[in-house]
Write an enzyme that holds these catalytic residues in place. Structure first.
Site, PDB file in Angstrom:
ATOM      1  N   GLU A  53      29.399  10.696  41.865  1.00  0.00           N
ATOM      2  CA  GLU A  53      29.125  10.758  43.133  1.00  0.00           C
ATOM      3  C   GLU A  53      29.995  10.514  44.740  1.00  0.00           C
ATOM      4  O   GLU A  53      30.619   9.374  44.792  1.00  0.00           O
ATOM      5  CB  GLU A  53      27.695   9.641  42.918  1.00  0.00           C
ATOM      6  N   SER A  64      28.748   0.442  43.751  1.00  0.00           N
ATOM      7  CA  SER A  64      27.231   1.061  43.485  1.00  0.00           C
ATOM      8  C   SER A  64      26.017   1.238  44.832  1.00  0.00           C
ATOM      9  O   SER A  64      25.124   2.223  44.297  1.00  0.00           O
ATOM     10  CB  SER A  64      26.335   0.263  42.082  1.00  0.00           C
ATOM     11  N   HIS A  81      32.554   7.230  43.441  1.00  0.00           N
ATOM     12  CA  HIS A  81      31.572   6.515  42.701  1.00  0.00           C
ATOM     13  C   HIS A  81      31.210   7.358  40.959  1.00  0.00           C
ATOM     14  O   HIS A  81      30.975   7.546  40.631  1.00  0.00           O
ATOM     15  CB  HIS A  81      29.220   6.471  43.282  1.00  0.00           C
ATOM     16  N   ASN A 117      21.514   5.708  42.132  1.00  0.00           N
ATOM     17  CA  ASN A 117      20.889   4.341  41.644  1.00  0.00           C
ATOM     18  C   ASN A 117      19.333   3.747  43.150  1.00  0.00           C
ATOM     19  O   ASN A 117      18.625   3.619  41.717  1.00  0.00           O
ATOM     20  CB  ASN A 117      21.437   3.092  42.097  1.00  0.00           C
TER      21      ASN A 117
HETATM   22  P1  NAI Z   1      34.155  -6.203  37.418  1.00  0.00           P
HETATM   23  O1  NAI Z   1      33.133  -8.220  37.775  1.00  0.00           O
HETATM   24  O2  NAI Z   1      33.676  -5.877  35.619  1.00  0.00           O
HETATM   25  O3  NAI Z   1      35.261  -6.475  37.900  1.00  0.00           O
HETATM   26  C1  NAI Z   1      35.487  -6.963  39.499  1.00  0.00           C
HETATM   27  C2  NAI Z   1      36.891  -7.155  39.412  1.00  0.00           C
HETATM   28  O4  NAI Z   1      37.483  -7.468  40.988  1.00  0.00           O
HETATM   29  C3  NAI Z   1      37.517  -8.818  38.942  1.00  0.00           C
HETATM   30  O5  NAI Z   1      38.644  -8.254  37.976  1.00  0.00           O
HETATM   31  C4  NAI Z   1      37.708  -9.190  40.193  1.00  0.00           C
HETATM   32  O6  NAI Z   1      38.744 -10.046  39.955  1.00  0.00           O
HETATM   33  C5  NAI Z   1      37.603  -8.373  40.768  1.00  0.00           C
HETATM   34  N1  NAI Z   1      38.033  -9.075  42.384  1.00  0.00           N
HETATM   35  C6  NAI Z   1      37.293  -9.452  43.200  1.00  0.00           C
HETATM   36  N2  NAI Z   1      37.757  -9.911  44.489  1.00  0.00           N
HETATM   37  C7  NAI Z   1      38.595  -8.756  44.823  1.00  0.00           C
HETATM   38  C8  NAI Z   1      39.557  -9.091  45.589  1.00  0.00           C
HETATM   39  N3  NAI Z   1      39.322  -9.611  46.753  1.00  0.00           N
HETATM   40  N4  NAI Z   1      41.221  -8.438  45.567  1.00  0.00           N
HETATM   41  C9  NAI Z   1      40.926  -7.506  44.596  1.00  0.00           C
HETATM   42  N5  NAI Z   1      40.047  -7.597  43.360  1.00  0.00           N
HETATM   43  C10 NAI Z   1      39.015  -8.529  43.341  1.00  0.00           C
HETATM   44  O7  NAI Z   1      32.679  -5.389  37.948  1.00  0.00           O
HETATM   45  P2  NAI Z   1      32.343  -3.797  37.970  1.00  0.00           P
HETATM   46  O8  NAI Z   1      31.525  -3.732  36.979  1.00  0.00           O
HETATM   47  O9  NAI Z   1      34.379  -3.096  37.660  1.00  0.00           O
HETATM   48  O10 NAI Z   1      32.362  -3.081  38.805  1.00  0.00           O
HETATM   49  C11 NAI Z   1      32.756  -3.120  40.505  1.00  0.00           C
HETATM   50  C12 NAI Z   1      32.587  -2.138  41.395  1.00  0.00           C
HETATM   51  O11 NAI Z   1      32.639  -0.790  40.828  1.00  0.00           O
HETATM   52  C13 NAI Z   1      31.390  -2.731  41.597  1.00  0.00           C
HETATM   53  O12 NAI Z   1      31.068  -1.769  43.343  1.00  0.00           O
HETATM   54  C14 NAI Z   1      29.694  -1.783  40.650  1.00  0.00           C
HETATM   55  O13 NAI Z   1      28.759  -2.022  41.776  1.00  0.00           O
HETATM   56  C15 NAI Z   1      30.829  -0.668  40.785  1.00  0.00           C
HETATM   57  N6  NAI Z   1      30.468   0.170  39.784  1.00  0.00           N
HETATM   58  C16 NAI Z   1      30.007  -0.518  38.433  1.00  0.00           C
HETATM   59  C17 NAI Z   1      29.258  -0.023  37.458  1.00  0.00           C
HETATM   60  C18 NAI Z   1      29.548  -0.261  36.480  1.00  0.00           C
HETATM   61  O14 NAI Z   1      28.521  -0.485  35.330  1.00  0.00           O
HETATM   62  N7  NAI Z   1      29.690  -2.182  35.884  1.00  0.00           N
HETATM   63  C19 NAI Z   1      29.173   1.232  37.652  1.00  0.00           C
HETATM   64  C20 NAI Z   1      29.439   2.012  38.562  1.00  0.00           C
HETATM   65  C21 NAI Z   1      30.045   1.397  39.876  1.00  0.00           C
END
Ligand code: NAI
Length: 296
Positions: free
Chosen positions: A152, A119, A140, A190
């Protein structure tokens, strides 16, 4: 040509990204360090496919085929050995992503494009830890991924034009609408959204209006589907705070400084929907919006 896609991180975004690629016919390996997250992600994908089935937007056969396209893996190296494209959607933490991209660069085939769903973290900085910075790009997606049309596309400083073109075409093939931004803090989505949310929090903090009035004015006055405070709860207040910090640090302008109220809410564990309380409270199983006691 892209055939095999590995999605790294099976959280909120990762399961949605795996879903849309699998539905478009790509072979998807969903990778996470936590096996429980992988199981949960597959269940979520199934539930979301059932929703599409109930609406008549897919058939039972399409649901079956989509699920068959997805395999799960906890070993990163195994998960990317056959990848033509990696989409990284792991935790939004710079050191996690930099370490991950070093490992991805070492394990993925030379031709493989490495995309990040970050993000706010610099795509250029992520690319610089790899030996293939021209093949690193931001892809994104928006939450919830199967529903939201936008991708994006973020060109890092070193991203090759043909890689950018490929990701644009691929996004269209997924049924999405790509829009391109260059890699500067917050990109476009953002950089514009977070100051609006921050201003809404400041308006509450300074007593200009209450939670409901702020959200109603923005919903009805600007035709936004959600008010900014409800949206902040949905995104996660910790996520909003961390993106504002990136904007503030990266652009150096005090106008991006996060509102002290937002900082306090995150410090006290009020993270919005995911923690059960933010500007609103979220009781399990109800969709009714109830303003948090703190702001009544
Ligand atoms: P989340 O916290 O729900 O999921 C992240 C996952 O990554 C977890 O299941 C964790 O176990 C895993 N993880 C951590 N380190 C790891 C590694 N080294 N190897 C493999 N898996 C690993 O996070 P979320 O919300 O899904 O966000 C993920 C990405 O997407 C971030 O970069 C966030 O900024 C971006 N994003 C999030 C949005 C949202 O609304 N939540 C919207 C757009 C982008």
């Amino acid at each position: 040509m892209i055939k095999n896609v590995s999605v790294i991180g099976a959280g909120t975004m990762g399961n949605g990204i795996a879903h849309v690629f699998a539905q478009a016919g790509y072979a998807v390996v969903l990778v996470d360090v936590a096996a429980a997250q992988l199981e949960k992600a597959v269940k979520t994908i199934e539930k979301n496919l059932d929703r599409q089935l109930a609406k008549g937007s897919i058939t039972g056969e399409q649901k079956k085929q989509t699920l068959q396209q997805i395999t799960i893996e906890t070993d990163l190296q195994k998960g990317v050995t056959a990848a033509d494209l990696v989409v990284e959607a792991a935790t939004e933490n710079e050191s996690v992503k930099l370490e991950l991209f070093k490992q991805l660069d070492a394990a993925a085939p030379e031709h493989c494009v490495l995309a990040t769903n970050t993000s706010s973290i610099s795509v250029t900085k992520i690319a610089a830890v790899t030996k293939r910075p021209g093949q690193v790009i931001g892809m994104h997606f928006m939450n919830p991924v199967p529903v939201m049309k936008l991708v994006e596309v973020i060109n890092g400083y070193a991203t090759w034009a043909e890689v950018s073109g490929m990701i644009i075409g691929l996004s269209e093939q997924l049924g999405k609408i790509p829009a391109v931004a260059n890699d500067y803090p917050g990109f476009i989505a953002n950089r514009i959204l977070m100051p609006m949310i921050n201003e809404a929090v400041y308006s509450l903090y300074e007593g200009v209006a209450g939670v409901e009035a702020i959200d109603t004015i923005m919903k009805l006055g600007m035709a936004h589907p959600m008010g900014p405070l409800q949206l902040a709860d949905f995104i996660g207040l910790d996520v909003c705070l961390s993106i504002l910090n990136v904007l503030h640090k990266g652009l150096g302008n005090p106008k991006y400084a996060p509102c002290p109220l937002l900082v306090n809410m995150v410090a006290s564990g009020r993270l919005g929907m995911k923690s059960g309380e933010g500007f609103y409270t979220y009781a399990h199983g109800t969709k009714e919006l109830v303003v948090s006691e703190k702001f009544r």
